[in-house]
Design a protein around this motif. Structure first.
Motif, mmCIF file in Angstrom:
data_model
loop_
_atom_site.group_PDB
_atom_site.id
_atom_site.type_symbol
_atom_site.label_atom_id
_atom_site.label_comp_id
_atom_site.label_asym_id
_atom_site.label_seq_id
_atom_site.Cartn_x
_atom_site.Cartn_y
_atom_site.Cartn_z
ATOM 1 N N TYR A 271 0.827 -1.209 0.000
ATOM 2 C CA TYR A 271 0.000 0.000 0.000
ATOM 3 C C TYR A 271 0.859 1.256 0.000
ATOM 4 O O TYR A 271 0.591 2.222 -0.718
ATOM 5 C CB TYR A 271 -0.915 0.009 1.229
ATOM 6 N N LEU A 272 1.926 1.229 0.815
ATOM 7 C CA LEU A 272 2.817 2.387 0.881
ATOM 8 C C LEU A 272 3.540 2.627 -0.427
ATOM 9 O O LEU A 272 3.743 3.772 -0.850
ATOM 10 C CB LEU A 272 3.836 2.199 2.013
ATOM 11 N N ALA A 273 3.935 1.535 -1.076
ATOM 12 C CA ALA A 273 4.631 1.656 -2.366
ATOM 13 C C ALA A 273 3.719 2.273 -3.414
ATOM 14 O O ALA A 273 4.116 3.167 -4.174
ATOM 15 C CB ALA A 273 5.116 0.280 -2.825
ATOM 16 N N VAL A 274 2.474 1.807 -3.454
ATOM 17 C CA VAL A 274 1.505 2.367 -4.408
ATOM 18 C C VAL A 274 1.254 3.837 -4.098
ATOM 19 O O VAL A 274 1.211 4.676 -5.006
ATOM 20 C CB VAL A 274 0.176 1.569 -4.356
ATOM 21 N N TRP A 275 1.119 4.141 -2.827
ATOM 22 C CA TRP A 275 0.851 5.528 -2.416
ATOM 23 C C TRP A 275 2.027 6.434 -2.781
ATOM 24 O O TRP A 275 1.833 7.540 -3.268
ATOM 25 C CB TRP A 275 0.601 5.572 -0.913
ATOM 26 N N ASN A 276 3.243 5.940 -2.593
ATOM 27 C CA ASN A 276 4.434 6.716 -2.944
ATOM 28 C C ASN A 276 4.498 6.977 -4.442
ATOM 29 O O ASN A 276 4.846 8.069 -4.895
ATOM 30 C CB ASN A 276 5.701 6.000 -2.473
ATOM 31 N N CYS A 277 4.181 5.937 -5.217
ATOM 32 C CA CYS A 277 4.195 6.085 -6.683
ATOM 33 C C CYS A 277 3.186 7.127 -7.129
ATOM 34 O O CYS A 277 3.470 7.969 -7.992
ATOM 35 C CB CYS A 277 3.900 4.742 -7.355
ATOM 36 N N LEU A 278 1.994 7.063 -6.541
ATOM 37 C CA LEU A 278 0.957 8.030 -6.897
ATOM 38 C C LEU A 278 1.378 9.442 -6.502
ATOM 39 O O LEU A 278 1.152 10.407 -7.242
ATOM 40 C CB LEU A 278 -0.365 7.670 -6.195
ATOM 41 N N SER A 279 2.003 9.561 -5.344
ATOM 42 C CA SER A 279 2.442 10.874 -4.877
ATOM 43 C C SER A 279 3.512 11.443 -5.808
ATOM 44 O O SER A 279 3.487 12.629 -6.164
ATOM 45 C CB SER A 279 2.994 10.769 -3.448
ATOM 46 N N ILE A 280 4.467 10.599 -6.210
ATOM 47 C CA ILE A 280 5.537 11.040 -7.121
ATOM 48 C C ILE A 280 4.954 11.436 -8.464
ATOM 49 O O ILE A 280 5.327 12.454 -9.067
ATOM 50 C CB ILE A 280 6.596 9.938 -7.275
ATOM 51 N N SER A 281 3.995 10.636 -8.957
ATOM 52 C CA SER A 281 3.376 10.928 -10.255
ATOM 53 C C SER A 281 2.658 12.262 -10.225
ATOM 54 O O SER A 281 2.757 13.080 -11.154
ATOM 55 C CB SER A 281 2.378 9.807 -10.616
ATOM 56 N N CYS A 282 1.929 12.489 -9.121
ATOM 57 C CA CYS A 282 1.203 13.762 -8.993
ATOM 58 C C CYS A 282 2.187 14.922 -8.939
ATOM 59 O O CYS A 282 1.967 15.982 -9.541
ATOM 60 C CB CYS A 282 0.336 13.740 -7.732
ATOM 61 N N PHE A 283 3.311 14.750 -8.244
ATOM 62 C CA PHE A 283 4.302 15.813 -8.123
ATOM 63 C C PHE A 283 4.921 16.135 -9.487
ATOM 64 O O PHE A 283 5.075 17.304 -9.861
ATOM 65 C CB PHE A 283 5.392 15.375 -7.128
ATOM 66 N N ILE A 284 5.258 15.080 -10.249
ATOM 67 C CA ILE A 284 5.851 15.283 -11.583
ATOM 68 C C ILE A 284 4.878 15.985 -12.507
ATOM 69 O O ILE A 284 5.224 16.903 -13.247
ATOM 70 C CB ILE A 284 6.300 13.935 -12.184
ATOM 71 N N SER A 285 3.618 15.557 -12.439
ATOM 72 C CA SER A 285 2.580 16.165 -13.310
ATOM 73 C C SER A 285 2.422 17.638 -12.987
ATOM 74 O O SER A 285 2.370 18.506 -13.857
ATOM 75 C CB SER A 285 1.262 15.443 -13.144
ATOM 76 N N GLU A 286 2.399 17.972 -11.722
ATOM 77 C CA GLU A 286 2.219 19.358 -11.300
ATOM 78 C C GLU A 286 3.453 20.188 -11.693
ATOM 79 O O GLU A 286 3.315 21.324 -12.146
ATOM 80 C CB GLU A 286 2.012 19.414 -9.774
ATOM 81 N N PHE A 287 4.661 19.598 -11.526
ATOM 82 C CA PHE A 287 5.885 20.315 -11.881
ATOM 83 C C PHE A 287 5.971 20.572 -13.384
ATOM 84 O O PHE A 287 6.371 21.646 -13.810
ATOM 85 C CB PHE A 287 7.096 19.490 -11.392
ATOM 86 N N SER A 288 5.548 19.558 -14.164
ATOM 87 C CA SER A 288 5.573 19.695 -15.628
ATOM 88 C C SER A 288 4.615 20.782 -16.070
ATOM 89 O O SER A 288 4.903 21.564 -16.978
ATOM 90 C CB SER A 288 5.207 18.351 -16.280
#
Length: 289
Positions: A271-288
């Motif tokens: 669960y933590l791994a999935v949550w981390n991946c989603l968090s990183i993806s959201c951060f990259i999308s927002e930064f882009s």
């Protein structure tokens, strides 16, 4: 012509009756009988007739009979009654529900005038309003500092007045005024002071406890035991579930922070791994963006 029993015969008969009641009944209400008249007591006896018996008597006689009966039978629990026999009290022996009997006794209260020298059991407040007394009585109210006015030829009290406070003795002026106004401020009857139940003695307030009150008090007690057990790390039945959960959390924290794992921790790591991946993806999308 019937022979009048002597004092000694009366004492023997009273002792026999009290001992018989002690053997027959396991529940006793100890009630104060201050200012209770004989007619009033007779009405109480009639109201309780069926499963309850009211026994009055001198404290010295009752104590002596109880003490001797305890020695004779070897049942020392009777001695718990002796400290309760203080003042003007009576014993209500019953086989009925203690709460219902106590409520029945409370019904037989009668109003009583304020007599001179009597200690007030409650605060006495004279209400405002027309007294029906003629204006010549105004000076009487002035002595007691009661504000009045003349209204339609009679004396009217303007504001409520605390005439007597609880615990104070009734004075002659106060008693006379209350008598003039037709106010009977006090009510008297048998007042249950203690409850004796098969050797146990407790306050009559216990009879008012409902099932919800008992559950609430029990839950409060369990909470206090749990909190204390957790604070000193002492295992109890109440604290055990919390201790297991806290231990599980500690082990889980170690597993997440290290490479050590076990089946339950694997799911959390996923669960933590999935949550981390989603968090990183959201951060990259927002930064882009």
């Amino acid at each position: 012509m019937a022979v009048k029993p002597s004092k000694a015969d009366k004492k023997i008969a009273y002792d026999a009756k009290l001992c018989q009641l002690l053997d027959e009944y396991t529940q006793i209400l100890i009630a104060a009988a201050d200012n209770v008249g004989s007619n009033q007591l007779q009405n109480i006896r009639k109201g309780l007739r069926g499963d309850s018996i009211v026994l009055m008597g001198k404290n010295t006689m009752m104590k002596r009979s109880v003490r001797m009966h305890a020695e004779k039978t070897g049942n020392q629990v009777f001695l718990n009654l002796i400290p309760l026999l203080q003042g003007n009290v009576g014993l209500i022996f019953t086989k009925g529900d203690l709460k219902e009997v106590s409520e029945e006794v409370a019904k037989y209260k009668v109003g009583a005038p304020a007599r001179v020298g009597l200690v007030a059991p409650i605060d006495v407040v004279v209400p405002p309003g027309n007294t029906g007394l003629d204006p010549s009585q105004t000076s009487f109210f002035q002595v007691l500092n009661i504000p009045t006015k003349i209204n339609k030829g009679t004396v009217e009290i303007i504001t409520p007045v605390e005439l007597i406070k609880k615990g104070e003795k009734v004075g002659s002026s106060e008693a006379a005024l209350l008598a003039k106004l037709g106010i009977r401020p006090f009510s008297y009857g048998l007042v249950v002071l203690s409850v004796y139940d098969n050797g146990s003695v407790f306050s009559p307030e216990v009879l008012d406890l409902t099932e919800e009150d008992l559950i609430e008090k029990f839950a409060t007690g369990v909470s206090m035991v749990t909190a204390l057990s957790l604070a000193i790390s002492y295992p109890t039945l109440a604290a055990a579930p919390h201790m297991f959960i806290n231990a599980y959390k500690n082990v889980l924290s170690v597993a997440v922070a290290t490479e050590y794992s076990f089946p339950q921790a694997d799911k959390v790591k996923e669960y933590l791994a999935v949550w981390n991946c989603l968090s990183i993806s959201c951060f990259i999308s927002e930064f882009s963006y």
